[in-house]
Design a protein around this motif. Structure first.
Motif, PDB file in Angstrom:
ATOM      1  N   TYR A 171       0.777  -1.246   0.000  1.00 42.56           N
ATOM      2  CA  TYR A 171       0.000   0.000   0.000  1.00 42.56           C
ATOM      3  C   TYR A 171       0.809   1.299   0.000  1.00 42.56           C
ATOM      4  CZ  TYR A 171      -3.851  -3.155   0.986  1.00 42.56           C
ATOM      5  OH  TYR A 171      -4.771  -4.179   0.909  1.00 42.56           O
ATOM      6  N   THR A 172       2.078   1.259   0.362  1.00 42.15           N
ATOM      7  CA  THR A 172       2.854   2.513   0.347  1.00 42.15           C
ATOM      8  C   THR A 172       3.467   2.687  -1.039  1.00 42.15           C
ATOM      9  OG1 THR A 172       4.821   1.401   1.221  1.00 42.15           O
ATOM     10  CG2 THR A 172       3.344   2.427   2.807  1.00 42.15           C
ATOM     11  N   ILE A 173       2.622   3.052  -1.980  1.00 39.62           N
ATOM     12  CA  ILE A 173       3.015   3.219  -3.377  1.00 39.62           C
ATOM     13  C   ILE A 173       3.244   4.704  -3.661  1.00 39.62           C
ATOM     14  CG2 ILE A 173       2.346   2.830  -5.772  1.00 39.62           C
ATOM     15  CD1 ILE A 173       0.569   0.520  -4.722  1.00 39.62           C
ATOM     16  N   VAL A 174       4.475   5.036  -3.991  1.00 36.81           N
ATOM     17  CA  VAL A 174       4.854   6.429  -4.251  1.00 36.81           C
ATOM     18  C   VAL A 174       4.787   6.693  -5.750  1.00 36.81           C
ATOM     19  CG1 VAL A 174       6.670   8.155  -4.002  1.00 36.81           C
ATOM     20  CG2 VAL A 174       6.376   6.386  -2.249  1.00 36.81           C
ATOM     21  N   PRO A 175       4.103   7.780  -6.184  1.00 34.14           N
ATOM     22  CA  PRO A 175       4.038   8.105  -7.615  1.00 34.14           C
ATOM     23  C   PRO A 175       5.442   8.240  -8.220  1.00 34.14           C
ATOM     24  CG  PRO A 175       2.498   9.463  -6.370  1.00 34.14           C
ATOM     25  CD  PRO A 175       3.336   8.731  -5.364  1.00 34.14           C
ATOM     26  N   PRO A 176       5.665   7.690  -9.415  1.00 32.36           N
ATOM     27  CA  PRO A 176       6.994   7.724 -10.045  1.00 32.36           C
ATOM     28  C   PRO A 176       7.554   9.120 -10.231  1.00 32.36           C
ATOM     29  CG  PRO A 176       5.538   6.202 -11.202  1.00 32.36           C
ATOM     30  CD  PRO A 176       4.693   6.952 -10.210  1.00 32.36           C
ATOM     31  N   ASN A 177       6.680  10.103 -10.457  1.00 31.44           N
ATOM     32  CA  ASN A 177       7.151  11.465 -10.709  1.00 31.44           C
ATOM     33  C   ASN A 177       7.518  12.202  -9.423  1.00 31.44           C
ATOM     34  OD1 ASN A 177       4.496  11.553  -9.814  1.00 31.44           O
ATOM     35  ND2 ASN A 177       4.034  13.447 -10.922  1.00 31.44           N
ATOM     36  N   LEU A 178       7.256  11.585  -8.262  1.00 32.90           N
ATOM     37  CA  LEU A 178       7.540  12.254  -7.000  1.00 32.90           C
ATOM     38  C   LEU A 178       8.969  11.978  -6.547  1.00 32.90           C
ATOM     39  CD1 LEU A 178       6.306  13.978  -4.725  1.00 32.90           C
ATOM     40  CD2 LEU A 178       5.710  11.852  -3.563  1.00 32.90           C
ATOM     41  N   LEU A 179       9.306  10.699  -6.374  1.00 33.90           N
ATOM     42  CA  LEU A 179      10.660  10.299  -5.993  1.00 33.90           C
ATOM     43  C   LEU A 179      11.044   9.051  -6.790  1.00 33.90           C
ATOM     44  CD1 LEU A 179      10.630  10.727  -2.095  1.00 33.90           C
ATOM     45  CD2 LEU A 179      11.967  12.060  -3.705  1.00 33.90           C
ATOM     46  N   LYS A 180      11.946   9.210  -7.739  1.00 31.65           N
ATOM     47  CA  LYS A 180      12.345   8.092  -8.589  1.00 31.65           C
ATOM     48  C   LYS A 180      12.964   6.964  -7.780  1.00 31.65           C
ATOM     49  CE  LYS A 180      13.181  10.862 -12.738  1.00 31.65           C
ATOM     50  NZ  LYS A 180      14.179  11.290 -13.737  1.00 31.65           N
ATOM     51  N   MET A 181      13.624   7.336  -6.677  1.00 35.32           N
ATOM     52  CA  MET A 181      14.330   6.339  -5.874  1.00 35.32           C
ATOM     53  C   MET A 181      13.395   5.237  -5.372  1.00 35.32           C
ATOM     54  SD  MET A 181      14.756   5.826  -2.267  1.00 35.32           S
ATOM     55  CE  MET A 181      14.747   7.468  -1.544  1.00 35.32           C
ATOM     56  N   HIS A 182      12.161   5.590  -5.028  1.00 32.99           N
ATOM     57  CA  HIS A 182      11.241   4.613  -4.451  1.00 32.99           C
ATOM     58  C   HIS A 182      10.676   3.651  -5.487  1.00 32.99           C
ATOM     59  CE1 HIS A 182      10.527   5.442  -0.107  1.00 32.99           C
ATOM     60  NE2 HIS A 182      11.245   6.486  -0.418  1.00 32.99           N
ATOM     61  N   ASN A 183      10.806   3.997  -6.746  1.00 30.52           N
ATOM     62  CA  ASN A 183      10.287   3.113  -7.786  1.00 30.52           C
ATOM     63  C   ASN A 183      11.395   2.547  -8.672  1.00 30.52           C
ATOM     64  OD1 ASN A 183       7.168   3.530  -7.596  1.00 30.52           O
ATOM     65  ND2 ASN A 183       8.022   5.583  -7.483  1.00 30.52           N
ATOM     66  N   SER A 184      12.623   2.668  -8.210  1.00 37.47           N
ATOM     67  CA  SER A 184      13.755   2.182  -8.990  1.00 37.47           C
ATOM     68  C   SER A 184      13.994   0.699  -8.740  1.00 37.47           C
ATOM     69  CB  SER A 184      15.010   2.993  -8.652  1.00 37.47           C
ATOM     70  OG  SER A 184      15.373   2.809  -7.298  1.00 37.47           O
ATOM     71  N   TYR A 185      15.040   0.192  -9.329  1.00 32.65           N
ATOM     72  CA  TYR A 185      15.412  -1.216  -9.241  1.00 32.65           C
ATOM     73  C   TYR A 185      15.493  -1.680  -7.782  1.00 32.65           C
ATOM     74  CZ  TYR A 185      18.182  -5.462 -10.033  1.00 32.65           C
ATOM     75  OH  TYR A 185      18.636  -6.755 -10.058  1.00 32.65           O
ATOM     76  N   GLY A 186      14.891  -2.821  -7.479  1.00 31.42           N
ATOM     77  CA  GLY A 186      14.958  -3.382  -6.132  1.00 31.42           C
ATOM     78  C   GLY A 186      13.688  -3.260  -5.331  1.00 31.42           C
ATOM     79  N   GLY A 187      12.812  -2.347  -5.722  1.00 33.40           N
ATOM     80  CA  GLY A 187      11.547  -2.173  -5.008  1.00 33.40           C
ATOM     81  C   GLY A 187      11.736  -1.915  -3.520  1.00 33.40           C
ATOM     82  N   LYS A 188      10.868  -2.463  -2.720  1.00 32.98           N
ATOM     83  CA  LYS A 188      10.951  -2.284  -1.266  1.00 32.98           C
ATOM     84  C   LYS A 188      12.198  -2.940  -0.677  1.00 32.98           C
ATOM     85  CE  LYS A 188       6.961  -0.201  -0.849  1.00 32.98           C
ATOM     86  NZ  LYS A 188       6.850   1.216  -0.411  1.00 32.98           N
TER      87      LYS A 188
END
Length: 237
Positions: A27-44
């Motif tokens: 559920y803690t899904i961060v929009p890609p345009n907000l912080l790229k780091m949270h949606n980059s390789y490796g996920g959580k």
């Protein structure tokens, strides 16, 4: 009654960390345009906090199994495998990693929260989840230290295992950077290479120091009980 309270604590701790892992992953899904780091390789699995929450959930599940099928005696004559596993997991990973995550996180939050948890994440990472994963990990592992004894492994073995775990994670951090060009933690972006090396080295030293602190605290809390148990065992032979 004491055994019941112990089992209750272990079950609550296991559930809270398992739920925190589930909620954070789902559920803690961060929009890609907000912080790229949270949606980059490796996920959580980029974050040591997420690894630690998994470790804590597994550890407290092992505690439950030990409550049911093992023993919480101070110095059992022939400790079952589940008790040995419980003691080693807590000594090598449970205590030092939990304290490391909590102490480093809140220290960086005090210095500049943008280095570790940018304010832009507040709508997506709720405050209660933050405290479960960065505060309760310390509280739970300290309570566990106070209410149940454990036998620490040989110091060289314990430190080597902990160091190996941390080195694996550091390698993983660099793999993520190589694959995505993004550092897992914003603090690494502001450090030049020499200071980054020093930072990693200091983090490793802190982790090993926390292992030694855990062993010293355990001896302070349970040292007399260990001595009494050994004397009692010697007399019975």
């Amino acid at each position: 009654m004491q055994e019941g309270l112990l089992i209750g604590f272990h079950m609550i701790s296991c559930v809270q960390f398992a739920f925190s892992v589930y909620y954070d992953y789902m559920y803690t899904i961060v929009p890609p345009n907000l912080l790229k780091m949270h949606n980059s390789y490796g996920g959580k699995f980029k974050f040591l906090t997420f690894w630690d929450a998994i470790i804590q959930a597994i550890f407290f599940f092992i505690c439950i199994l030990n409550d049911w099928f093992g023993t919480n005696a101070v110095s059992p004559k022939k400790p079952p495998f589940i008790r040995k596993l419980k003691d080693h997991v807590h000594a090598i990973l449970g205590f030092p990693i939990a304290m490391f995550v909590g102490i480093i996180f809140w220290t960086l939050m005090f210095v500049d929260r943008e280095l570790v948890l940018p304010k832009a994440l507040d709508p997506y990472f709720p405050w209660w989840l933050n405290h479960l994963m960065h505060t309760m990990i310390m509280v739970s592992t300290l309570i566990e230290m106070m209410i149940t004894p454990r036998k620490y492994p040989r110091k060289s073995f314990g430190l080597l295992c902990l160091l190996s775990f941390m080195i694996v994670y550091l390698i993983w951090v660099h793999i993520i950077f190589y694959k995505s060009g993004i550092w897992v933690y914003p603090v690494l972006d502001v450090l030049p290479l020499p200071l980054r090396v020093v930072f990693f080295f200091v983090m490793l030293l802190i982790t090993l120091f926390l292992y030694l602190i855990g062993e010293a605290v355990d001896n302070f809390l349970w040292g007399n009980e260990y001595t009494k148990s050994k004397k009692s065992y010697a007399k019975s032979k």
